[in-house]
Design a protein around this motif. Structure first.
Motif, short mmCIF file in Angstrom:
data_model
loop_
_atom_site.label_atom_id
_atom_site.label_comp_id
_atom_site.label_asym_id
_atom_site.label_seq_id
_atom_site.Cartn_x
_atom_site.Cartn_y
_atom_site.Cartn_z
N SER A 110 1.13 4.07 -3.15
CA SER A 110 -0.20 4.69 -2.47
C SER A 110 -0.66 5.87 -3.18
O SER A 110 0.20 6.39 -4.88
CB SER A 110 0.40 5.17 -0.90
N PRO A 111 -1.49 7.03 -3.40
CA PRO A 111 -1.60 7.58 -4.35
C PRO A 111 -0.49 8.81 -4.55
O PRO A 111 -0.65 9.36 -5.23
CB PRO A 111 -3.01 8.30 -3.49
N LYS A 112 -0.56 9.37 -3.52
CA LYS A 112 1.37 10.11 -3.22
C LYS A 112 2.16 8.76 -4.37
O LYS A 112 2.46 9.93 -5.21
CB LYS A 112 1.62 10.02 -1.44
N GLU A 120 -13.68 7.06 -4.68
CA GLU A 120 -13.32 6.57 -4.95
C GLU A 120 -12.96 4.90 -4.91
O GLU A 120 -13.65 4.28 -5.85
CB GLU A 120 -11.95 7.02 -5.86
N GLU A 127 -1.87 6.61 8.29
CA GLU A 127 -0.75 7.22 6.73
C GLU A 127 -1.76 7.26 5.32
O GLU A 127 -1.07 8.01 4.55
CB GLU A 127 -0.16 5.66 6.45
N MET A 128 -2.67 6.65 4.91
CA MET A 128 -3.71 7.27 4.04
C MET A 128 -3.62 8.87 3.74
O MET A 128 -3.57 9.19 2.43
CB MET A 128 -4.78 6.33 3.81
N THR A 161 0.80 -0.91 -0.38
CA THR A 161 -0.03 -0.39 -0.25
C THR A 161 0.73 1.26 -0.06
O THR A 161 0.80 2.25 -0.64
CB THR A 161 -1.54 0.20 1.49
N ARG A 162 1.31 1.23 0.68
CA ARG A 162 2.88 2.34 0.76
C ARG A 162 3.41 2.33 -0.38
O ARG A 162 3.84 3.27 -0.72
CB ARG A 162 4.32 1.79 1.45
N GLN A 199 -4.89 -0.42 -7.08
CA GLN A 199 -6.15 0.24 -7.90
C GLN A 199 -6.11 1.82 -8.41
O GLN A 199 -6.41 2.19 -9.46
CB GLN A 199 -7.50 -0.25 -7.06
N THR A 200 -5.28 2.00 -7.07
CA THR A 200 -4.55 3.50 -7.75
C THR A 200 -3.07 3.80 -9.33
O THR A 200 -4.18 4.20 -9.90
CB THR A 200 -3.18 4.36 -6.57
N MET A 257 -8.24 3.00 0.49
CA MET A 257 -6.97 3.08 -0.40
C MET A 257 -7.21 3.72 -1.30
O MET A 257 -6.47 4.46 -1.88
CB MET A 257 -7.59 1.78 -1.18
N CYS A 258 -8.02 5.27 -1.01
CA CYS A 258 -7.81 6.11 -2.48
C CYS A 258 -7.52 7.51 -2.06
O CYS A 258 -6.96 8.73 -2.71
CB CYS A 258 -8.96 6.29 -3.70
N ALA A 259 -7.90 8.65 -1.08
CA ALA A 259 -7.87 9.64 0.27
C ALA A 259 -8.72 10.52 -0.98
O ALA A 259 -8.32 11.49 -0.69
CB ALA A 259 -6.37 10.14 0.21
N GLU A 265 -1.84 11.04 4.33
CA GLU A 265 -0.58 11.29 3.42
C GLU A 265 -0.54 12.11 2.41
O GLU A 265 0.16 12.97 1.44
CB GLU A 265 0.55 10.70 3.95
N SER A 266 -1.77 11.02 1.58
CA SER A 266 -1.99 11.40 0.05
C SER A 266 -2.87 11.39 -0.55
O SER A 266 -3.54 12.13 -1.76
CB SER A 266 -1.79 9.69 -0.30
N ALA A 267 -3.70 12.80 0.33
CA ALA A 267 -4.67 13.28 0.40
C ALA A 267 -3.89 14.85 0.00
O ALA A 267 -3.22 14.97 -0.61
CB ALA A 267 -5.41 13.56 1.78
#
Lengths: 402, 107
Positions: free
Chosen positions: A110-112, B39, B70-71, A106-107, A354-355, B45-47, B73-75
Motif C-alpha cells: 500500500s502507499p502507506k 495517480e 482500507e485505502m 495490496t496491503r 505500481q506504488t 490503488m493510490c489514495a 488509511e494511506s491518504a
C-alpha cells in the motif's frame, strides 16, 4: 497453440506478426496498423483477436467477468494446455479466488507501506547518481535501469542474497513465456532450470529477512489469510513482476529524457514534476506492452462477435498512444498528466506493485534532476525483443553535472 | 447536468457541471483543477484523490467499500469522518450541489 477458433468474417484481418523480433524492438508500426484496422482485429498468423484503441482495450481489460485471466494472460489457453509453471494465484486467476490473494498484496504494498521505503530509495538513488557522474559516459541500461531496481527492490522484498542474473533472467523468462512458440520463447527456456531452482528456494520463508514484503506476506499466512504454500507463490509473483518491469520503465525514462532535452530541462527546473513525468514515460513507452485476456463466453465488442475461447491481445502500449484519447499522442510532454493510461493495466488486476514502481522512479528522477544538467545520447539505443516486455538493451549516454 | 463545488485548501471555490457517471476525481483532473491527483486512474490503488465531503452531503453518498476504507488509511492528509476517495464518487442528478474540500496534500 490454441485450437483454431473461427472468427466472424466481418472482423478486420491483420496478417502482421506482433511477435516478430523487429516489431518487438519497435512496436509503433504494429500499434498504428492495429488501431487503424478496427476496434477488434483478427491476427491471422496466430488465430487470435487483438485490440489497440483506447476505448476497446480499456473495456476488455477491465471486464474480468467476460475476459478472464484464469485461462492465462499469454497466447496459451490454460483450459486447453498445461501452463509452464503452476499458474500465478494473483495474475492468472479470477475473482473470487483472486480477491483473497489480491487483498494481501495490496496491503503489503500500500502507499502507506511503501512510504516507509522512501528514505532508503532516496539514499540509494543519490549514491547512484554520484557514481554515474563519476563515470560520466556509460550504458544507462546496465548502470542505471538495471542497477537501481536491483539495489532497492530485492532488499524491499527481503532477499538476503539477491542474484542479478537470476532475478533479471526470471523476469525475462516469465514475460517471454507469454508469447507463442517462437525462438525468443525457446531460448528463454534453455536456461530455465537453474533460474527456476534459484527462485523456488528464494520464495521460501527461510530465505526472507524480517520486515520485507515477503515477510509481510508470510505473516498474512500466520493470520490465516493464506496458506504457507500460497505465500510462497505470492513471493514468486513479486520476483516475476517486480524487477524487469521497473528496469524497463527506468530505462524508458532515461531514453525519453535523453531524446527530449527540453523536457529534461523542465524537470531540472521543476523537480516536483518527477512523479507525473514518469506517468508520461509509461504512456509513451509502456513496459508491459500487451497482455492477453480470454473470452469466457460468447460475447461481442464494438458490435463484433467474440466467441468463447477467443484470445485477445490487449495492446496497452497502443492504447496509450491512441490519438482519439490523447491530444498529440506521440509527443512526450511531462506536463500532460496522463491520468487513465493503461501501462499499469486497469480494474481488479491493475498492477499491485505500481506504488513501488512510482516510488523507485520518483527517487531516480529527483536525484538526477538535482545533480545532472543534461543527459545526452552518445550512440544508438538498442532495444531488447521480448514477447511481452518493451525494454532497452543498451542506451549509451553522457551526463553533464549541474 | 449535476453541479459540484470543489473548495481548495486556501478557500478558493470552483463549481463545475459534470456529466452524470463522471467521478469527482475525473471531474477535477479533466478540468485541470489542482490538488486531486488520481495517480492510479481510479483503481483504488493510490489514495491520491482524497477529499473531505461537506458535512451536509456525507449522507447523500453511497457507503464506502471495504477496499476504500482500507485505502483511506494511506491518504497523506489527516483522515476525517468526512473523508472519501473521490474516484469512488460518481456524480448523479441526485448529487447536484455536492461540495467537497480538497486537502492540503495528496502525498
Amino acid at each position: 497453440m490454441n485450437a483454431q477458433t473461427q472468427f466472424a468474417p466481418e472482423i478486420p484481418v491483420l496478417d502482421l506478426d506482433p511477435f516478430d523480433e523487429d516489431v518487438l524492438r519497435g512496436p509503433e508500426t504494429y500499434y498504428e496498423a492495429l488501431r487503424a484496422a478496427g476496434p477488434i482485429v483478427h491476427l491471422s498468423r496466430y488465430g487470435v483477436l487483438a485490440c489497440g484503441r483506447y476505448s476497446e482495450t480499456q473495456e476488455v481489460f477491465s471486464d474480468w467477468e467476460r475476459f478472464v485471466s484464469s485461462r492465462g494472460v499469454g497466447v496459451s489457453d490454460f483450459k486447453l494446455e498445461k501452463p509452464w509453471r503452476p499458474p500465478s494465484i494473483i495474475l492468472e486467476v479470477d475473482p473470487p479466488a483472486h480477491t483473497r490473494t489480491r487483498t494481501v498484496m495490496t496491503r503489503a504494498m500500500s502507499p502507506k507501506a511503501v512510504s516507509a521505503l522512501r528514505e532508503q530509495f532516496r539514499i540509494e538513488a543519490e549514491a547512484l547518481v554520484e557514481r554515474l557522474l563519476d563515470l560520466r559516459e556509460f550504458d544507462a541500461v546496465s548502470e542505471l535501469a538495471e542497477r537501481f531496481p536491483l539495489s532497492v527492490f530485492p532488499k524491499a522484498v527481503g532477499l538476503s542474497d539477491p542474484d542479478r542474473d537470476m532475478l533479471l533472467g526470471y523476469g525475462s523468462l516469465v514475460f517471454n513465456a507469454l508469447g507463442p512458440e517462437n525462438d525468443l520463447r525457446r531460448r528463454a527456456f534453455e536456461n530455465a532450470a537453474e533460474i527456476n531452482a534459484w527462485i523456488a528456494h528464494h520464495c521460501d520463508r527461510s530465505a526472507l529477512t524480517p520486515g520485507g514484503f515477503g515477510d509481510t506476506i508470510y505473516q498474512a499466512a500466520d493470520n490465516g489469510d493464506l496458506t504457507e504454500q500460497e505465500a510462497s507463490m505470492l513471493v514468486r509473483s513479486l520476483l516475476s513482476a517486480g524487477v524487469d518491469t521497473t528496469v524497463a520503465g527506468i530505462g524508458a525514462a532515461a531514453f525519453c529524457f535523453a531524446t527530449n532535452p527540453g523536457q529534461y530541462a523542465d524537470l531540472v527546473a521543476n523537480p516536483a514534476l518527477a512523479r507525473q513525468a514518469f506517468e508520461e514515460v509509461l504512456r509513451c513507452i509502456s513496459p508491459v506492452h500487451a497482455f492477453f485476456r480470454t473470452a469466457n463466453c460468447d460475447t461481442e465488442v464494438a458490435g463484433f462477435a467474440v466467441p468463447d475461447g477467443a484470445k485477445i491481445h490487449c495492446c496497452l502500449g497502443a492504447a496509450n498512444l491512441d490519438p482519439e484519447k490523447w491530444p498529440e499522442a506521440g509527443k512526450f510532454d511531462i506536463r500532460r498528466r496522463p491520468v487513465g493510461h493503461l501501462a499499469f493495466g486497469t480494474g481488479v488486476h491493475g498492477c499491485v506493485g505500481q506504488t513501488v514502481a512510482r516510488q523507485e522512479a520518483e527517487a531516480v528522477l529527483t536525484a538526477l534532476a538535482a545533480r545532472v544538467a543534461a543527459i545526452e545520447l552518445t550512440g544508438e539505443p538498442v532495444w531488447r525483443p521480448n514477447n511481452a516486455l518493451r525494454s532497452l538493451d543498451r542506451l549509451p549516454v553522457r551526463l553533464s553535472p549541474r | 447536468m449535476p453541479k459540484i463545488t470543489y473548495r481548495s485548501a486556501d478557500g478558493e471555490e470552483t463549481t463545475l457541471e459534470l456529466r452524470a457517471g463522471t467521478s469527482v476525481m475525473e471531474g477535477a483532473v479533466t478540468n485541470g483543477l489542482d490538488g486531486i491527483v488520481g495517480e492510479c486512474g481510479g483503481s483504488l490503488m493510490c489514495a491520491t484523490c482524497h477529499v473531505y465531503v461537506a458535512a451536509d452531503d456525507v449522507g447523500r453518498l453511497p457507503p464506502k467499500s471495504e477496499v476504500e476504507e482500507e485505502m483511506l488509511e494511506s491518504a497523506a492528509a489527516g483522515i476525517r469522518p468526512t473523508s472519501r476517495l473521490s474516484c469512488q464518487i460518481k456524480m448523479t442528478d441526485e448529487l447536484d450541489g455536492l461540495v467537497v474540500e480538497i486537502p492540503e496534500s495528496q502525498y
